[in-house]
Scaffold this motif. Structure first.
Motif, PDB file in Angstrom:
ATOM      1  N   GLN A  86      17.750 -60.790  37.405  1.00 58.53           N
ATOM      2  CA  GLN A  86      18.511 -59.569  37.132  1.00 58.53           C
ATOM      3  C   GLN A  86      19.918 -59.915  36.669  1.00 58.53           C
ATOM      4  O   GLN A  86      20.450 -59.292  35.742  1.00 58.53           O
ATOM      5  CB  GLN A  86      18.559 -58.682  38.366  1.00 58.53           C
ATOM      6  N   PHE A 105      19.762 -61.324  33.037  1.00 58.00           N
ATOM      7  CA  PHE A 105      19.462 -60.305  32.037  1.00 58.00           C
ATOM      8  C   PHE A 105      20.488 -59.180  31.994  1.00 58.00           C
ATOM      9  O   PHE A 105      20.491 -58.376  31.069  1.00 58.00           O
ATOM     10  CB  PHE A 105      18.051 -59.757  32.236  1.00 58.00           C
ATOM     11  N   SER A 106      21.381 -59.145  32.958  1.00 55.60           N
ATOM     12  CA  SER A 106      22.390 -58.083  32.979  1.00 55.60           C
ATOM     13  C   SER A 106      23.357 -58.190  31.804  1.00 55.60           C
ATOM     14  O   SER A 106      24.040 -57.221  31.469  1.00 55.60           O
ATOM     15  CB  SER A 106      23.163 -58.089  34.298  1.00 55.60           C
ATOM     16  N   LEU A 130      22.467 -58.289  28.864  1.00 56.38           N
ATOM     17  CA  LEU A 130      21.868 -57.444  27.827  1.00 56.38           C
ATOM     18  C   LEU A 130      21.893 -55.991  28.276  1.00 56.38           C
ATOM     19  O   LEU A 130      21.603 -55.701  29.440  1.00 56.38           O
ATOM     20  CB  LEU A 130      20.406 -57.865  27.574  1.00 56.38           C
ATOM     21  N   GLU A 168      18.664 -53.715  24.519  1.00 56.80           N
ATOM     22  CA  GLU A 168      18.433 -55.124  24.192  1.00 56.80           C
ATOM     23  C   GLU A 168      17.343 -55.717  25.080  1.00 56.80           C
ATOM     24  O   GLU A 168      16.501 -56.500  24.612  1.00 56.80           O
ATOM     25  CB  GLU A 168      19.722 -55.921  24.356  1.00 56.80           C
ATOM     26  N   GLN A 169      17.333 -55.353  26.359  1.00 61.50           N
ATOM     27  CA  GLN A 169      16.295 -55.830  27.269  1.00 61.50           C
ATOM     28  C   GLN A 169      14.925 -55.342  26.815  1.00 61.50           C
ATOM     29  O   GLN A 169      13.946 -56.099  26.828  1.00 61.50           O
ATOM     30  CB  GLN A 169      16.574 -55.357  28.690  1.00 61.50           C
ATOM     31  N   GLU A 170      14.864 -54.094  26.395  1.00 56.31           N
ATOM     32  CA  GLU A 170      13.591 -53.533  25.906  1.00 56.31           C
ATOM     33  C   GLU A 170      13.139 -54.273  24.649  1.00 56.31           C
ATOM     34  O   GLU A 170      11.965 -54.617  24.509  1.00 56.31           O
ATOM     35  CB  GLU A 170      13.766 -52.045  25.613  1.00 56.31           C
TER      36      GLU A 170
END
Length: 108
Positions: free
Chosen positions: A65, A68-69, A71, A75-77
């Motif tokens: 987490q 990836f935070s 993004l 952007e994560q999708e």
């Protein structure tokens, strides 16, 4: 079969067999015959392996987490969609490779 799991995590069946062998030696998994298909093996977590996952996964999840935070949600999708696309292509290539080698072996 190892290639089923290998396709999902983008590893070869030989490499995955070694990984499973090592997990079994360390007491994390138990190898059992698949009663519905004698050609297959099933791998299950042992109580020790289950405890390890329960202990480690929350920490691993927090780290992921945090990484990836950086993004934003869009952007994560996008990243998720692109990784899935690459994974599906790799699965297709693995399947094609196995089929081509199976045909080649039958001819010899």
């Amino acid at each position: 079969m190892p290639e089923d799991l290998g396709d999902k995590i983008l590893k070869t069946s030989g490499n995955l067999t070694l990984v499973i062998d090592n997990l079994e030696k360390r007491g994390f998994v138990r190898r059992e015959k698949d009663f519905t298909d004698r050609r297959r093996m099933v791998f299950n977590l042992t109580a020790f392996g289950n405890k390890l996952i329960k202990d480690i996964f929350p920490k691993h999840s927090k780290i992921a987490q945090n990484v990836f935070s950086v993004l934003d949600p869009k952007e994560q999708e996008s990243l998720g969609r692109l990784l899935k696309k690459l994974g599906l292509k790799k699965q297709m290539m693995n399947k094609q490779f196995r089929e081509e080698n199976y045909v080649r072996c039958k001819k010899n």
